[in-house]
Design a protein around this motif. Structure first.
Motif, PDB file in Angstrom:
ATOM      1  N   ARG B  14      43.847  30.124  67.461  1.00 25.77           N
ATOM      2  CA  ARG B  14      45.120  29.715  66.721  1.00 25.77           C
ATOM      3  C   ARG B  14      45.127  28.365  66.054  1.00 25.77           C
ATOM      4  O   ARG B  14      45.603  28.021  65.053  1.00 25.77           O
ATOM      5  N   LEU B  17      42.315  27.595  63.665  1.00 22.18           N
ATOM      6  CA  LEU B  17      42.731  28.125  62.289  1.00 22.18           C
ATOM      7  C   LEU B  17      43.632  27.152  61.781  1.00 22.18           C
ATOM      8  O   LEU B  17      43.614  27.134  60.488  1.00 22.18           O
ATOM      9  N   SER B  24      39.357  32.800  59.668  1.00 21.84           N
ATOM     10  CA  SER B  24      39.397  34.042  60.422  1.00 21.84           C
ATOM     11  C   SER B  24      38.080  35.098  60.027  1.00 21.84           C
ATOM     12  O   SER B  24      37.800  35.734  61.241  1.00 21.84           O
ATOM     13  N   THR B  28      36.057  36.771  62.828  1.00 21.44           N
ATOM     14  CA  THR B  28      36.156  38.342  62.877  1.00 21.44           C
ATOM     15  C   THR B  28      34.651  38.703  62.825  1.00 21.44           C
ATOM     16  O   THR B  28      34.256  39.717  63.671  1.00 21.44           O
ATOM     17  N   ALA B  57      40.966  39.705  57.501  1.00 19.68           N
ATOM     18  CA  ALA B  57      40.557  38.262  57.755  1.00 19.68           C
ATOM     19  C   ALA B  57      40.596  37.660  56.650  1.00 19.68           C
ATOM     20  O   ALA B  57      40.965  36.341  56.679  1.00 19.68           O
ATOM     21  N   ASP B  61      42.970  34.255  55.891  1.00 17.99           N
ATOM     22  CA  ASP B  61      42.504  32.926  55.360  1.00 17.99           C
ATOM     23  C   ASP B  61      43.278  32.603  54.293  1.00 17.99           C
ATOM     24  O   ASP B  61      43.627  31.505  54.305  1.00 17.99           O
ATOM     25  N   GLY B  74      45.153  35.789  61.582  1.00 16.41           N
ATOM     26  CA  GLY B  74      43.830  35.544  61.691  1.00 16.41           C
ATOM     27  C   GLY B  74      43.198  35.826  62.751  1.00 16.41           C
ATOM     28  O   GLY B  74      41.820  35.710  63.119  1.00 16.41           O
ATOM     29  N   ILE B  75      43.738  36.386  63.810  1.00 18.43           N
ATOM     30  CA  ILE B  75      43.177  36.612  65.153  1.00 18.43           C
ATOM     31  C   ILE B  75      42.476  37.993  65.448  1.00 18.43           C
ATOM     32  O   ILE B  75      43.577  38.967  65.200  1.00 18.43           O
TER      33      ILE B  75
END
Lengths: 481, 486
Positions: B14, B17, B24, B28, B57, B61, B74-75
C-alpha cells in the motif's frame, strides 16, 4: 345437500391467503405488478441464488398490522420468521419463509352480516401471519417451465377457528373478509387473479356432540362459488361414509371445478414434514406500540360498522346495507350521491339496481361504468322535486353512463323534463275528452276501466312528460263532468 | 526486485503503491508468476482469473496515478471460492456448482472492487465449507506449503496456503466453526474471524447462517486490520449485519499490552493435546507477562458440549441452506425422467460425501419428534456457552488459547473417521456459537517445522483489543518466518 343434515353438523375452518398491496416483494426490491412477462420480475434473491439474503419489506409488515387491526386481532410486539422446508420446482430456496409459532397477529374475529332478526355471527380467527409466495409451474407438452414472478410476493395467511357451520356461512365469511381486505387497502383480494386463495378444512359430527370429526382439507378453490360447492360436496360425502358405517380418512382433496367434485391427492403430494425452524437470516420482527397506533389512525370505517350505520341512520334493511357495503367503492358512491336527498332508501335502491347493473353490463370498474356520484345525486334530486319521472330518470341515467354528460344537460338534451303546469295539462285533457265522445259516454255509463284509457291518451299527447299525478287529478274532475 | 514483490505485506505494498515506487501490475504479475510456479504442487486455487486481475491492476494503477488511493487499491488478493463474483465462476468446491457463474457480487467483493483491489482468483476449500482439511473438495485437496504431504487445514485451506506460499498478499476466507483460524494456524499465517454481524454475509454462499462469518488471511496482524476495515460495516442487503461504526483498526496497534488481563481457560489445555503446541502457547503467555499483561485463570465449563451443539445447529441450518441446489435453476443437473428423479440424481451426484452426511444429520435434527431433543436442546446449550464467555469476560479482556490441539496432519489421516476430523475444531467452535471475534497468529514451529497457532478471543466487537494483543506479540517476539517448502 340436505341428506343427513338433521343428524349431522358440519365443522368448517378456512385458511385464506391474501396478497398484500405492496409495490415490491417481501424480501427483495422486485416489482409485484401482475402481468409482467415470465421471469420479468426476478432478481438473485427471489430466484434463490447462492449466498443471497432476505431483507424484510416494511410496507408488508404495516399491511399485516392493518389486517390484524381490521380483524380485531392482537398484534404481537415480537414475532419471528421460520423456514418451512419442502422440495418443489416453484420454490427456489427449497424452503418458504413463513411464520410458525409466533404469528404477527393472534386471535381476532370477522363479523358476518346479520340475518334479519338475528345478532351478527362472529367467526373467530386463530392467527394472521406473514409469508412469501412461491413461483408457478407451467406444464407444456415438451416439458415444464417455472415462472418466478410470484416468488417472494408478500402474503398474509388468515386462519379461522372451525366456527363455520355451512357452505353458505363459509361464503358469507369469505365475502366479509374480502370486503375487509379491500376496505383497508390491505389486498385487492381477487380470487380469479390469485391474489386471494382459500383452503378449506371440513369435518362433520353428530349434532349435539362436541368432539371434532376427522377433517379433510380441500385445495384448488379459486372462487367463492367453488368454495361453497366444494363444501356441500364434501359434507355430503363424509355423511354418506359415516352413515354407511365407514371412517373418514384424514387427507387432502383437490376440487375439480369441471366435474364439481373433490378427489383425494396422492398421499405423497401432501405427506410433508416441513421441519420448521427459526429463520437465522432475519432478526426478530419487533412492532412497537406507536407503529400500531400510527396504523390505527389511518384505518377507514370498516364494512361491519358501515353496515350498522346504514341500518341505524338510513333505515335500510340489513340486506340492502349488506349489498351496498360489500364493495367499498359502491358504498362510497352511494354516500357521495346522498347530499340534498330526502329519500335515502330510494337512493340506496337506485345504486343497488341501476349502478350495479351499469357495472355488470359494461364489465368496467365503477368509475368508468357510471356517472360521477354527484351527477347521480343531481338526477335523483330532480326525481324528488318531480321535475322528471322515475322512468325518465332511468332513461337519462342510461344515457349518462354512455356519454359521461351531466344530469341537467342530459335531461334537457333528451327533453325529459316533466310538465306539471296545470293549465297546459288541462288544455290537453279537454282535447282528449272532446276527441273521444263515445268513450266518454261509456265511462260516464259506469265503465270505470276507461279512466286508464284517457290517462294514456293524455300522456301520449304530452309525449310522456306530463306529471302523472296532475293528469290523474284533472281527468278525474273533468270526466266526472 | 520484481520476483520478490509477491512477498510484500499489504501495508508495505500500500505504501509503495501510494509513493508510486511500484505498480499494481508489477505486484500482480509477480503473484501470477508465483501461482504458475507453485500451483502444480500446492493446488490452492480452483480458478485463476489472470486476465481480469491484470485489467484490475491496470485500472488501479490509473487510479493511483490520479492520487486516489484507498487502502486496498492495487493490492492483489485471493478469494475463497465461496464468494459470489460477478462473471467469475464460483463453485464452493462442489460439483453441483461446477459451472456456476454468478450474475452479482457479494457485498464484500463489491466493497473491495470499489476500493480498486485486484482479484487473482478463487481458492480451494472444503465443499460448502464443510470440513477441517480442504480434503472435501471436488477439485482435490490443497497441500500445506510447509509439508506437501500434509493438509492446509480447512475449510479455507486454499486461502491460507496461498498467503503462506506468497501467491498473493492476502486473502479472504470464511469461518463457521474454525474455517479461518485452523488453516491459518496450520499454514503459519494470521487469520481473524470477526464478531458475528461485523461483516456482511450477502453473496457469501451459506453453510450455517447463524455461524458463518467473513474474514481475512494475512501475513501480519496489521494487514488483517487493514483488510477488516475494508470489509466491515452495515449492508442494506443483510439484515443481520451490524450498523456499528467501523473503527480504524490500524490505530489500535500500539504495541502496548501493559495491564491487559489475559484469560487462560483450564478447559483449553487438556490431555491429548500435542505437547509442542501446549509448550508454544504457554511460552507466548509468559511473553505477554513480560510485556506487562496479567494472566487470569478462568473457566469455560460448557466447552465439552460445543462440538455436539455445533453439529446440530450448523447441520440443521445447512440442511435448509443447501436445499436450493436442486438442478432446476442453475448448477449441475442430472439426466432424469421426472421431478423426483431430477432432485434425487442431481443432489446424489452433485454433492460430496461430507455434504450429504451433514444434510442428513441436519434434516434428522429438525424432523418431527426429534426437534426438541436435538435442535432446541442445542440452542439451549448454545446460550450456556455464550454465558460462559460473558462471565469470563468480567474477569479478563481477552482469552488466549491454542487454535488446534495439534499441527497440520497428514493427507488422508483423518478422512476415514469424521468424528476425529470434527475434533480438530474443538478450540475454535465455541467462538462461533457465541458469535465472538477470534484471531489466529503464528507462535512457533513444532519439531517437524510445522507452524503452531495461538488464538485470541475477545468479547463481541472487541476486534481492536484482539489486534492490539496480536500485534504486540508479533512486533516483540516474532520469530523469523521460516521459508515454505513449495
Amino acid at each position: 345437500m340436505a341428506i343427513g343434515l338433521e343428524k349431522y353438523e358440519a365443522v368448517i375452518g378456512l385458511e385464506v391467503h391474501a396478497q398484500l398491496l405492496t409495490r415490491s416483494k417481501l424480501f427483495c426490491g422486485c416489482s409485484t405488478a401482475f402481468g409482467a412477462p415470465p421471469n420479468g420480475n426476478v432478481c438473485p434473491v427471489c430466484m434463490g441464488m447462492p449466498g443471497v439474503l432476505p431483507v424484510l419489506n416494511r410496507q408488508a409488515v404495516e399491511l399485516a398490522v392493518r389486517a390484524g387491526i381490521a380483524a380485531h386481532s392482537e398484534i404481537a410486539p415480537h414475532s419471528i420468521f421460520d423456514r418451512k422446508s419442502y422440495f418443489y420446482p416453484d420454490l427456489p430456496k427449497g424452503y418458504q419463509i413463513s411464520q410458525y409459532e409466533t404469528p404477527v397477529c393472534k386471535g381476532g374475529y370477522v363479523e358476518l352480516p346479520a340475518k334479519d332478526g338475528e345478532e351478527p355471527k362472529r367467526i373467530r380467527l386463530v392467527r394472521i401471519h406473514l409469508e412469501e409466495d412461491a413461483g408457478k409451474n407451467i406444464h407444456e407438452a415438451d416439458g415444464s417451465l417455472v415462472d418466478f414472478n410470484r416468488s417472494g410476493v408478500p402474503l398474509v395467511e388468515i386462519v379461522s377457528e372451525p366456527d363455520i357451520r355451512s357452505a353458505d356461512e363459509a361464503g358469507a365469511y369469505l365475502r366479509a373478509l374480502h370486503a375487509i381486505l379491500r376496505y383497508a387497502d390491505i389486498s385487492d383480494a381477487r380470487m380469479e387473479e390469485g391474489s386471494m386463495r382459500c383452503d378449506v378444512n371440513v369435518s362433520v359430527r353428530p349434532r349435539g356432540t362436541e368432539k371434532l370429526g376427522v377433517k379433510s382439507e380441500i385445495k384448488n378453490l379459486n372462487s367463492f362459488r367453488f368454495v361453497e360447492k366444494a363444501i356441500e360436496f364434501e359434507v355430503s360425502r363424509q355423511i354418506e361414509i359415516l352413515e354407511a358405517g365407514g371412517k373418514i380418512a384424514q387427507e387432502t382433496h383437490l376440487w375439480d371445478p369441471v366435474r364439481e367434485e373433490t378427489r383425494p391427492m396422492r398421499s405423497k403430494e401432501f405427506a410433508h414434514d416441513y421441519r420448521y425452524f427459526p429463520e437465522p437470516d432475519l432478526p426478530p420482527l419487533r412492532i412497537p406500540p406507536d407503529l400500531v397506533e400510527a396504523v390505527k389512525s389511518t384505518m377507514p370505517e370498516m364494512p361491519a360498522e358501515r353496515r350498522a350505520r346504514y341500518v341505524r341512520d338510513y333505515t335500510l334493511s340489513p340486506y340492502e346495507a349488506d349489498v351496498l357495503v360489500a364493495e367499498r367503492e359502491v358504498a362510497d358512491y352511494f354516500e357521495a350521491a346522498l347530499p340534498g336527498l330526502k329519500n335515502r332508501k330510494a337512493a340506496a335502491n337506485w345504486v343497488m339496481t341501476e349502478v350495479l347493473r351499469a357495472i355488470r353490463e359494461s364489465a368496467k370498474p365503477l368509475a368508468e361504468a357510471a356517472p360521477k356520484p354527484a351527477e347521480t345525486g343531481s338526477l335523483l334530486r330532480m326525481v324528488e322535486a318531480q321535475k322528471i319521472s322515475l322512468n325518465a330518470a332511468k332513461t337519462a341515467f342510461a344515457a349518462m353512463c354512455k356519454s359521461g354528460k351531466g344530469a341537467e344537460a342530459t335531461v334537457a338534451e333528451l327533453g325529459l323534463a316533466q310538465v306539471s303546469d296545470e293549465a297546459a295539462i288541462a288544455e290537453v285533457c279537454d282535447k282528449v275528452i272532446a276527441a273521444h265522445p263515445k268513450e266518454l259516454a261509456e265511462y260516464r255509463g259506469g265503465r270505470d276501466k276507461l279512466f286508464g284509457f284517457f290517462v294514456g291518451q293524455a300522456m301520449k299527447a304530452m309525449g310522456g312528460k306530463a306529471n302523472p299525478k296532475v293528469i290523474n287529478e284533472l281527468l278525474k274532475k273533468k270526466l266526472a263532468g | 526486485m520484481t520476483s520478490e514483490l509477491n512477498k510484500l505485506s499489504v501495508s508495505e505494498a500500500r505504501d509503495m503503491l501510494r509513493k508510486r515506487e511500484v505498480s499494481s501490475r508489477e505486484i500482480t504479475r509477480a503473484c501470477l508468476d508465483r501461482i504458475a510456479e507453485v500451483e502444480p504442487r500446492l493446488s490452492a486455487f480452483i480458478t485463476v482469473s489472470e486476465r481480469e486481475a491484470l485489467e484490475q491492476a491496470d485500472a488501479a494503477d490509473r487510479r493511483l496515478g490520479s492520487g486516489d488511493a484507498p487502502a486496498m487499491c492495487g493490492i492483489p488478493i485471493a478469494l475463497k471460492d465461496i464468494y459470489c463474483t460477478r462473471g467469475v465462476r464460483t463453485t464452493c468446491a462442489s460439483k453441483i456448482l461446477e459451472n456456476f457463474v454468478p450474475p452479482f457480487d457479494a457485498t464484500v467483493i463489491a466493497k473491495l472492487r470499489a476500493e480498486g483491489a485486484v482479484f487473482l482468483g478463487k481458492t480451494n476449500m472444503d465443499e460448502f465449507a464443510m470440513g477441517s482439511s480442504t480434503e472435501n473438495s471436488a477439485f482435490g485437496p490443497t497441500r500445506n506449503p510447509y509439508d506437501l504431504e500434509r493438509v492446509a487445514g480447512g475449510s479455507s485451506g486454499g486461502s491460507a496456503a496461498a498467503v503462506a506460499a506468497d501467491e498473493c498478499l492476502a486473502s479472504l476466507g470464511t469461518d463457521t466453526g474454525g474455517s479461518i483460524r485452523e488453516p491459518a494456524s496450520f499454514c503459519g499465517v494470521v487469520g481473524i474471524k470477526p464478531t458475528y454481524s461485523r461483516v456482511s454475509r450477502y453473496g457469501v454462499i451459506a453453510y450455517a447462517s447463524s455461524l458463518d462469518q467473513v474474514g481475512p488471511f494475512a501475513k501480519t496482524v496489521r494487514d488483517a486490520a487493514i483488510l477488516l476495515r475494508a470489509l466491515a460495516g452495515v449492508d442494506s442487503h443483510d439484515s443481520t449485519c451490524s450498523a456499528r461504526p467501523v473503527p480504524d483498526y490500524e490505530k489500535a496497534l500500539t504495541g502496548d499490552v501493559k495491564g491487559l488481563r489475559i484469560g487462560v481457560p483450564k478447559e483449553y489445555f487438556v490431555e491429548g493435546m500435542e505437547r509442542e503446541v501446549k509448550i508454544a502457547v504457554r511460552a507466548a503467555l509468559k511473553h505477554y507477562e513480560s510485556l506487562g499483561a496479567r494472566l487470569v485463570d478462568i473457566s469455560l465449563p460448557h466447552t465439552p458440549y460445543a462440538i455436539g451443539c455445533y453439529y446440530l445447529v450448523a447441520t440443521a441450518e445447512a440442511s435448509a441452506n443447501l436445499a436450493r441446489y436442486d438442478g432446476v435453476r442453475y448448477g449441475f443437473r442430472a439426466e432424469s425422467e421426472n421431478t423426483d428423479e431430477l432432485y434425487n440424481r442431481s443432489r446424489a451426484k452433485g454433492f460430496g460425501a461430507e455434504v450429504k452426511r451433514r444434510i442428513m444429520l441436519g434434516t434428522f435434527a429438525l424432523s418431527a419428534g426429534y426437534y426438541d431433543a436435538y435442535y432446541l436442546k442445542a440452542q439451549k446449550v448454545r446460550t450456556l456457552i455464550r454465558r460462559d464467555f460473558e462471565r469470563a469476560f468480567t474477569n479478563c479482556d481477552v482469552i488466549v488459547v491454542p487454535v488446534a490441539p495439534a499441527t497440520a496432519f497428514r493427507l488422508g489421516e483423518k478422512t476415514a473417521d469424521p468424528l476425529t476430523m470434527y475434533l480438530s475444531d474443538i478450540f475454535t467452535i465455541s467462538v462461533n456459537l457465541a458469535g465472538l471475534p477470534g484471531m489466529s497468529i503464528p507462535c512457533g514451529y513444532d519439531g517437524d517445522g510445522l507452524p503452531i497457532g495461538m488464538q485470541m478471543i475477545g468479547p463481541a466487537f472487541s476486534e481492536e483489543t484482539i489486534f492490539r494483543t496480536g500485534d504486540a506479540y508479533e512486533r516483540s517476539r516474532a520469530q523469523a518466518k521460516r521459508p515454505t517448502k513449495v
